[in-house]
Design a protein around this motif. Structure first.
Motif, mmCIF file in Angstrom:
data_model
loop_
_atom_site.group_PDB
_atom_site.id
_atom_site.type_symbol
_atom_site.label_atom_id
_atom_site.label_comp_id
_atom_site.label_asym_id
_atom_site.label_seq_id
_atom_site.Cartn_x
_atom_site.Cartn_y
_atom_site.Cartn_z
ATOM 1 N N ASP A 81 0.832 -1.213 0.000
ATOM 2 C CA ASP A 81 0.000 0.000 0.000
ATOM 3 C C ASP A 81 0.863 1.258 0.000
ATOM 4 O OD1 ASP A 81 -2.249 -1.516 -0.039
ATOM 5 O OD2 ASP A 81 -2.801 -1.199 2.056
ATOM 6 N N LYS A 82 1.971 1.213 0.699
ATOM 7 C CA LYS A 82 2.890 2.360 0.756
ATOM 8 C C LYS A 82 3.468 2.647 -0.634
ATOM 9 C CE LYS A 82 7.118 3.890 3.148
ATOM 10 N NZ LYS A 82 6.535 5.091 3.780
ATOM 11 N N VAL A 83 3.779 1.586 -1.372
ATOM 12 C CA VAL A 83 4.302 1.755 -2.732
ATOM 13 C C VAL A 83 3.257 2.409 -3.629
ATOM 14 C CG1 VAL A 83 5.166 0.547 -4.780
ATOM 15 C CG2 VAL A 83 5.865 -0.211 -2.503
ATOM 16 N N LEU A 84 2.011 1.979 -3.491
ATOM 17 C CA LEU A 84 0.934 2.514 -4.338
ATOM 18 C C LEU A 84 0.614 3.968 -4.003
ATOM 19 C CD1 LEU A 84 -1.479 -0.571 -4.400
ATOM 20 C CD2 LEU A 84 -0.064 0.264 -6.283
ATOM 21 N N THR A 85 0.540 4.285 -2.723
ATOM 22 C CA THR A 85 0.172 5.655 -2.333
ATOM 23 C C THR A 85 1.279 6.667 -2.618
ATOM 24 O OG1 THR A 85 0.904 5.167 -0.061
ATOM 25 C CG2 THR A 85 -1.440 4.910 -0.554
ATOM 26 N N SER A 86 2.527 6.208 -2.647
ATOM 27 C CA SER A 86 3.653 7.126 -2.911
ATOM 28 C C SER A 86 4.051 7.177 -4.387
ATOM 29 C CB SER A 86 4.869 6.710 -2.074
ATOM 30 O OG SER A 86 5.317 5.413 -2.462
ATOM 31 N N SER A 87 3.332 6.475 -5.240
ATOM 32 C CA SER A 87 3.682 6.446 -6.676
ATOM 33 C C SER A 87 3.463 7.806 -7.312
ATOM 34 C CB SER A 87 2.848 5.388 -7.396
ATOM 35 O OG SER A 87 1.477 5.717 -7.337
ATOM 36 N N ARG A 88 4.114 8.024 -8.453
ATOM 37 C CA ARG A 88 4.022 9.296 -9.173
ATOM 38 C C ARG A 88 3.997 9.033 -10.668
ATOM 39 N NH1 ARG A 88 9.254 10.569 -11.053
ATOM 40 N NH2 ARG A 88 10.840 9.121 -10.275
#
Length: 492
Positions: free
Chosen positions: A113-120
């Motif tokens: 989830d951290k990877v998805l929310t911090s994506s750009r």
């Protein structure tokens, strides 16, 4: 550089449907993935699974199933087709953030989830990619966990463990990151940022610094392991053995057994490519096999009696025939005659029996491959429309013979060809060229013979009325290939 249209549409659909996703690793060569030259590793939130499947279904991006020794929970394989260029795309769809040793992704990281929310959004492409700090941290984790006992020995002997691909990704990522934040992320995720391991990796990665990181991460990741140490060791080596056997088999003997991924469902697909001499069968079969084999298991069968693969039973006769033709070079051989002038000699009788045995055995292996979900590609295909030549039965003149043995042999031979015809193919691709064009491409061929063969190819359409794709093979090779690829993808 323009990327594939199918990828533009795919990621636009992801945005429109508000799907939580990102391309989570190897973003340094994201363009290669968007061009269809390598995989796309897309992490998707598990709650968006149904929406993702709807998008793929709408775009005819089709799921393929990895064989048991290549399958991982939470990882799915999808192949898509770009209608304009004819290229395939391979989407590695991750519902879990899995990493691990070579041949075994044994750890499911808990911060997906951290990877998805911090994506750009990537610069230049409308694709969400992972945060460079997380991606660099994952790069170090992945490379460290892949270290095996044999790698220590190879490193001592002077063989570098780190590849050019690793250094290329590392340099690309380190330009976008700072040492302090990497250490903070490592501390947040695994509580391993307290010493100087990551600092040394940021300055200049080495095998030994990665080996130190491996010792720390294996302890920290122990609770996220799918398999125990013993189970993991056994499965990893079984997977490696499967990979090794597959690599050797594809180069030496092509088995009717999948080693990578197959079609979804209980059966695969039989694709037959037929046409008269000069239509370009061999060239097209070779190109189509390479195209399909990029990411799926393909089983190739040559059903002719000429220069392709031959059984051990027929091989001595084939060698003798070649010697005879070389001896008779320059004379009016059967190559220039029509099939009506061919007489049933004793040599031809033996040839027909050997050829029937060969076709029967090939058909058995072909069906075995299909039933295991493989795509089967055949060069030519047996037919009964016109006995006597052009991949048809050769002993039909003996069906009414007064000698019972000869009659039984003829019936046996005919039943093999009839059975092949009855069981397939699922798609018959007919390469159509005029006899004049074929004679120009294949010098020395009799035009009357080519016309007879063309008639037989046209008659085969009546056998499979709903499974035929007629292709004008007089067009450019590029145009012919695009048409064939589209027909194949519509059947897969």
């Amino acid at each position: 550089m323009n990327t594939l249209g199918i990828n533009h549409i795919l990621f636009d659909e992801f945005e429109t449907k508000s799907i939580r996703y990102c391309h989570w690793k190897s973003n340094e060569h994201l363009l290669a993935g968007l061009l269809g030259d390598t995989d796309l590793d897309i992490l998707v939130h598990s709650e968006d699974r149904a929406t993702v499947e709807q998008v793929f279904d709408h775009l005819y991006i089709k799921r393929f199933v990895a064989v048991k020794m290549s399958y991982y929970p939470g990882l799915q394989d999808y192949l898509g087709f770009d209608w304009i260029t004819g290229k395939l795309i391979h989407v590695h769809l991750h519902y879990k953030l899995s990493i691990g040793e070579k041949f075994l992704k044994n750890y499911d990281l808990p911060w997906a989830d951290k990877v998805l929310t911090s994506s750009r959004l990537s610069s230049g492409y409308k694709v969400k990619i992972s945060d460079p700090y997380l991606e660099l941290f994952h790069l170090f984790l992945r490379e460290s966990l892949k270290i095996r006992s044999r790698d220590y020995i190879m490193q001592i002997l002077g063989k570098s463990y780190l590849s050019e691909n690793f250094y290329r990704e590392y340099i690309w990522l380190v330009k976008q990151t700072k040492e302090e934040k990497i250490c903070k992320i490592a501390q947040q995720c695994l509580s391993i940022g307290s010493d100087n391991i990551l600092e040394s990796l940021m300055c200049l990665p080495s095998f030994w610094s990665l080996a130190r990181l491996r010792c720390k991460t294996r302890k920290a990741l122990r609770e996220y392991r799918r398999l125990s140490t013993t189970e993991g060791w056994i499965e990893r080596h079984l997977r490696e053995l499967n990979w090794l056997i597959g690599a050797i088999s594809k180069r030496l003997v092509q088995p009717p057994h999948p080693f990578r991924r197959t079609m979804v469902g209980s059966a695969g697909l039989i694709i037959a490519i037929v046409g008269i001499d000069g239509a370009g069968k061999s060239t097209i079969v070779k190109i189509i096999k390479k195209w399909l084999s990029w990411k799926m298991d393909v089983y190739l069968v040559y059903f002719g009696s000429g220069d392709g693969s031959s059984s051990f039973l027929r091989l001595p006769m084939l060698l003798a025939l070649r010697v005879f033709k070389r001896y008779k070079r320059g004379s009016n051989t059967n190559r220039h005659k029509t099939h009506k002038k061919r007489k049933l000699t004793f040599a031809r009788f033996l040839w027909a029996i050997a050829l029937a045995f060969e076709k029967r055995n090939k058909m058995k292996k072909l069906l075995k491959a299909k039933n295991k979900g493989m795509v089967v590609l055949t060069d030519r295909y047996p037919q009964t429309c016109q006995p006597g030549f052009n991949d048809g039965p050769l002993l039909t003149d003996l069906l009414d013979n007064k000698f019972g043995v000869l009659k039984k042999i003829a019936k046996w031979e005919y039943s093999i060809y009839f059975n092949c015809e009855r069981l397939g193919p699922d798609l018959l691709i007919k390469l159509m060229v005029s006899p004049d064009t074929a004679a120009h491409r294949k010098s020395g061929m009799n035009k009357e013979l080519l016309k007879e063969r063309k008639d037989v190819i046209e008659m085969m359409q009546k056998t499979y009325p709903d499974r035929v794709c007629v292709v004008n093979a007089e067009k450019t090779l590029e145009s012919v290939l695009i048409e064939i690829k589209r027909a194949i993808w519509n059947r897969i």
